[in-house]
Design a protein around this motif. Structure first.
Motif, PDB file in Angstrom:
ATOM      1  N   ALA A   1      -0.718   9.116 -12.630  1.00 50.71           N
ATOM      2  CA  ALA A   1       0.099   9.037 -11.417  1.00 50.71           C
ATOM      3  C   ALA A   1      -0.695   8.421 -10.265  1.00 50.71           C
ATOM      4  N   GLU A   2      -1.963   8.775 -10.134  1.00 51.06           N
ATOM      5  CA  GLU A   2      -2.794   8.214  -9.058  1.00 51.06           C
ATOM      6  C   GLU A   2      -3.016   6.719  -9.251  1.00 51.06           C
TER       7      GLU A   2
ATOM      8  N   ALA B   1      -1.025   4.666 -10.910  1.00 55.17           N
ATOM      9  CA  ALA B   1       0.276   4.023 -10.694  1.00 55.17           C
ATOM     10  C   ALA B   1       0.595   3.902  -9.202  1.00 55.17           C
ATOM     11  N   GLU B   2       0.406   4.959  -8.467  1.00 57.42           N
ATOM     12  CA  GLU B   2       0.673   4.933  -7.020  1.00 57.42           C
ATOM     13  C   GLU B   2      -0.265   3.962  -6.306  1.00 57.42           C
TER      14      GLU B   2
ATOM     15  N   VAL C   1       0.918   0.303  -6.988  1.00 53.31           N
ATOM     16  CA  VAL C   1       2.079  -0.042  -6.178  1.00 53.31           C
ATOM     17  C   VAL C   1       1.668  -0.255  -4.721  1.00 53.31           C
ATOM     18  N   SER C   2       0.822   0.599  -4.206  1.00 49.14           N
ATOM     19  CA  SER C   2       0.365   0.480  -2.819  1.00 49.14           C
ATOM     20  C   SER C   2      -0.395  -0.830  -2.592  1.00 49.14           C
TER      21      SER C   2
ATOM     22  N   ARG D   1       2.157  -3.741  -2.650  1.00 44.30           N
ATOM     23  CA  ARG D   1       3.023  -3.735  -1.455  1.00 44.30           C
ATOM     24  C   ARG D   1       2.293  -4.228  -0.214  1.00 44.30           C
TER      25      ARG D   1
ATOM     26  N   THR E   1       8.952  -7.579  -4.009  1.00 44.45           N
ATOM     27  CA  THR E   1       9.429  -6.207  -3.957  1.00 44.45           C
ATOM     28  C   THR E   1       9.000  -5.556  -5.262  1.00 44.45           C
TER      29      THR E   1
ATOM     30  N   SER F   1       9.022  -1.812  -7.430  1.00 47.65           N
ATOM     31  CA  SER F   1       9.624  -0.481  -7.492  1.00 47.65           C
ATOM     32  C   SER F   1       8.545   0.594  -7.443  1.00 47.65           C
ATOM     33  N   ASP F   2       8.981   1.820  -7.231  1.00 44.29           N
ATOM     34  CA  ASP F   2       8.078   2.942  -7.470  1.00 44.29           C
ATOM     35  C   ASP F   2       7.791   2.975  -8.964  1.00 44.29           C
ATOM     36  N   PRO F   3       6.660   3.543  -9.375  1.00 41.15           N
ATOM     37  CA  PRO F   3       6.311   3.532 -10.797  1.00 41.15           C
ATOM     38  C   PRO F   3       7.163   4.488 -11.626  1.00 41.15           C
TER      39      PRO F   3
ATOM     40  N   VAL G   1       6.640  -0.818 -13.773  1.00 39.59           N
ATOM     41  CA  VAL G   1       7.226  -1.149 -12.475  1.00 39.59           C
ATOM     42  C   VAL G   1       8.113  -2.375 -12.655  1.00 39.59           C
TER      43      VAL G   1
END
Length: 128
Positions: free
Chosen positions: A8-9, A11-12, A15-16, A19, A75, A77-79, A89
């Protein structure tokens, strides 16, 4: 000693980074040295092979891509998490082909395999 990031870390963080336009920092921070990247097809001059292996080769492929194309907007997506080892994503891009001046939209799904807190494999799926 730094603690290993969870799926999860990773993946987040991925995405960060995307973005905020920090593509190089993303690779430098999250990818394993022996990571692989798989494209849906070869693209002459950018990735002559479908599979690229090793972080340095992935960086070179990325640099070649950005020499041909400008990403005007992305753009992501959230993971979507899968078990403890993968996430996906979706991407929507507005792209400019530098050579022709053509603008186009691109849509992709990417699946990432994570081991030991690092991205080991990325596979991109693209609409025809």
């Amino acid at each position: 000693m730094t603690a290993t990031r969870s799926l999860a870390e990773v993946a987040e963080a991925y995405v960060s980074f995307i973005r905020t336009g920090q593509h190089e920092e993303c690779r430098d921070t999250l990818y394993a040295e022996n990571a692989s990247s798989e494209e849906p097809s070869a693209l002459e001059g950018v990735c002559d092979e479908i599979v690229t292996t090793g972080i340095e080769a992935i960086k070179q492929k990325s640099n070649r891509f950005f020499s041909y194309f400008d990403i005007e907007h992305v753009t992501i997506s959230d993971p979507f998490l899968h078990g403890n080892e993968a996430f996906a994503v979706t991407f929507t891009y507005k792209v400019l082909h530098r050579g022709s001046g053509e603008h186009f939209d691109s849509h992709e799904i990417a699946v990432f395999t994570v081991e030991g807190g690092k991205i080991m494999r990325e596979v991109f799926y693209q609409q025809p």
